[in-house]
Design an enzyme around this catalytic site. Structure first.
Site, mmCIF file in Angstrom:
data_model
loop_
_atom_site.group_PDB
_atom_site.id
_atom_site.type_symbol
_atom_site.label_atom_id
_atom_site.label_comp_id
_atom_site.label_asym_id
_atom_site.label_seq_id
_atom_site.Cartn_x
_atom_site.Cartn_y
_atom_site.Cartn_z
ATOM 1 N N ASP A 172 -1.223 2.478 2.519
ATOM 2 C CA ASP A 172 -1.332 3.703 3.322
ATOM 3 C C ASP A 172 -0.088 4.047 4.131
ATOM 4 O O ASP A 172 0.042 5.169 4.627
ATOM 5 C CB ASP A 172 -2.505 3.582 4.309
ATOM 6 C CG ASP A 172 -2.166 2.647 5.476
ATOM 7 O OD1 ASP A 172 -1.877 1.457 5.214
ATOM 8 O OD2 ASP A 172 -2.168 3.103 6.622
ATOM 9 N N ASP A 220 -2.997 -3.458 0.373
ATOM 10 C CA ASP A 220 -2.662 -3.540 1.787
ATOM 11 C C ASP A 220 -3.967 -3.742 2.560
ATOM 12 O O ASP A 220 -5.069 -3.534 2.018
ATOM 13 C CB ASP A 220 -1.956 -2.247 2.201
ATOM 14 C CG ASP A 220 -1.721 -2.160 3.690
ATOM 15 O OD1 ASP A 220 -1.186 -3.123 4.271
ATOM 16 O OD2 ASP A 220 -2.071 -1.123 4.276
ATOM 17 N N ILE A 221 -3.879 -4.126 3.827
ATOM 18 C CA ILE A 221 -5.090 -4.374 4.615
ATOM 19 C C ILE A 221 -5.332 -3.257 5.630
ATOM 20 O O ILE A 221 -6.254 -2.460 5.474
ATOM 21 C CB ILE A 221 -5.016 -5.752 5.309
ATOM 22 C CG1 ILE A 221 -5.008 -6.863 4.249
ATOM 23 C CG2 ILE A 221 -6.209 -5.938 6.265
ATOM 24 C CD1 ILE A 221 -4.911 -8.269 4.820
ATOM 25 N N ASP A 222 -4.511 -3.176 6.689
ATOM 26 C CA ASP A 222 -4.749 -2.195 7.756
ATOM 27 C C ASP A 222 -4.509 -0.783 7.243
ATOM 28 O O ASP A 222 -3.424 -0.465 6.743
ATOM 29 C CB ASP A 222 -3.832 -2.485 8.938
ATOM 30 C CG ASP A 222 -4.152 -3.801 9.608
ATOM 31 O OD1 ASP A 222 -4.879 -3.793 10.607
ATOM 32 O OD2 ASP A 222 -3.676 -4.849 9.125
#
Length: 257
Positions: A208, A30-32
């Protein structure tokens, strides 16, 4: 050492316990909130110096078996990480870009475009509410305007009903999004595992947010690993945990050498 530190250290040791050269793994990130620290606004995120190069090294070590799986659009990811040639699953898997740069996405409807326009106009009247246009999805962020949460949710429910069955509401951290129906991050992982660079490997999924739970579930079903970023005690399907995106970035630096 306190309990929180023990938990964090243990999770990092679990990651360090993976094969040192990451042979046999396919990594899904995932990124953010996972690669990048959460910001108050969608455009407020910062890509740390050296991270794109570290991701490129990791992709090379994995023989191309590295994918970014995100709620952001493929176009936005390309702007964040220009020149990074990895698989990107955008809009929770509704958009997909392969390693050769070919992009597959979701078509738009007049009803969807009208709903997007309505949210854009209304968000401008709510101080602190941020409208985000993702192409085939759109979102309202209320991190800076928590008192507007009820209004945001009410409008987004109404917009969801107006666009038909092709889209669904997705909630995240201080955000409500209308995104294409029928795809989630678990679907994205399963589809990507069927491609040549990923085939025969074990997936490692790192995320997250609640949207990453489907990705954790898919990785677990395939006998792989799943790691959640964060210190809250929310129930999760992830097998392991690290405290912050900085921990994930440090791990990437180590295994990408």
């Amino acid at each position: 050492m306190d309990q929180k530190s023990d938990q964090t250290t243990g999770s990092l040791q679990a990651l360090d316990g993976l094969p040192g050269d990451v042979n046999g793994l396919a990594v899904f990130l995932d990124i953010d909130g996972t690669l990048l620290d959460i910001a108050d606004t969608p455009d407020g995120i910062s890509v740390p110096l050296g991270l794109p190069a570290a991701l490129a090294r990791l992709a090379a070590r994995l023989g191309g078996a590295l994918a970014l799986v995100t709620g952001r659009s493929v176009a936005t990811v390309d702007r964040l990480f220009p020149g990074l040639s990895v698989v990107i699953n955008g809009l929770h898997g509704a958009e997909w870009r392969d390693g050769a740069g070919r992009v597959f996405g979701t078509g738009l409807t007049d009803e969807f475009s009208a709903a997007k326009h309505r949210l854009r106009e209304q968000a401008a009247r709510w101080p602190g509410v941020i409208f985000e246009d993702k192409g085939a999805a759109f979102a309202a962020h209320y991190r800076l305007a928590p008192a507007s949460e009820g209004q945001v949710r009410h409008l987004m429910r109404a917009l969801s009903e107006s666009v038909g069955d092709g889209w669904k509401l997705q909630e995240g951290k201080a955000v409500v999004e209308l995104r294409p129906r029928g795809r989630d991050k678990g679907d994205a992982l399963m589809q990507t595992m069927g491609h040549e660079a990923f085939a025969g490997r074990l997936p490692l999924a790192i995320g997250d947010d609640v949207t990453d739970e489907a990705m954790f579930a898919a990785a677990n079903r395939l006998g792989g690993l799943s790691v959640r970023v964060g210190t809250d005690r929310r129930d999760t399907l992830a097998q392991g945990r690290v405290a912050t995106p900085a921990d994930v970035r440090a791990w990437i630096e180590r295994v990408a050498r």
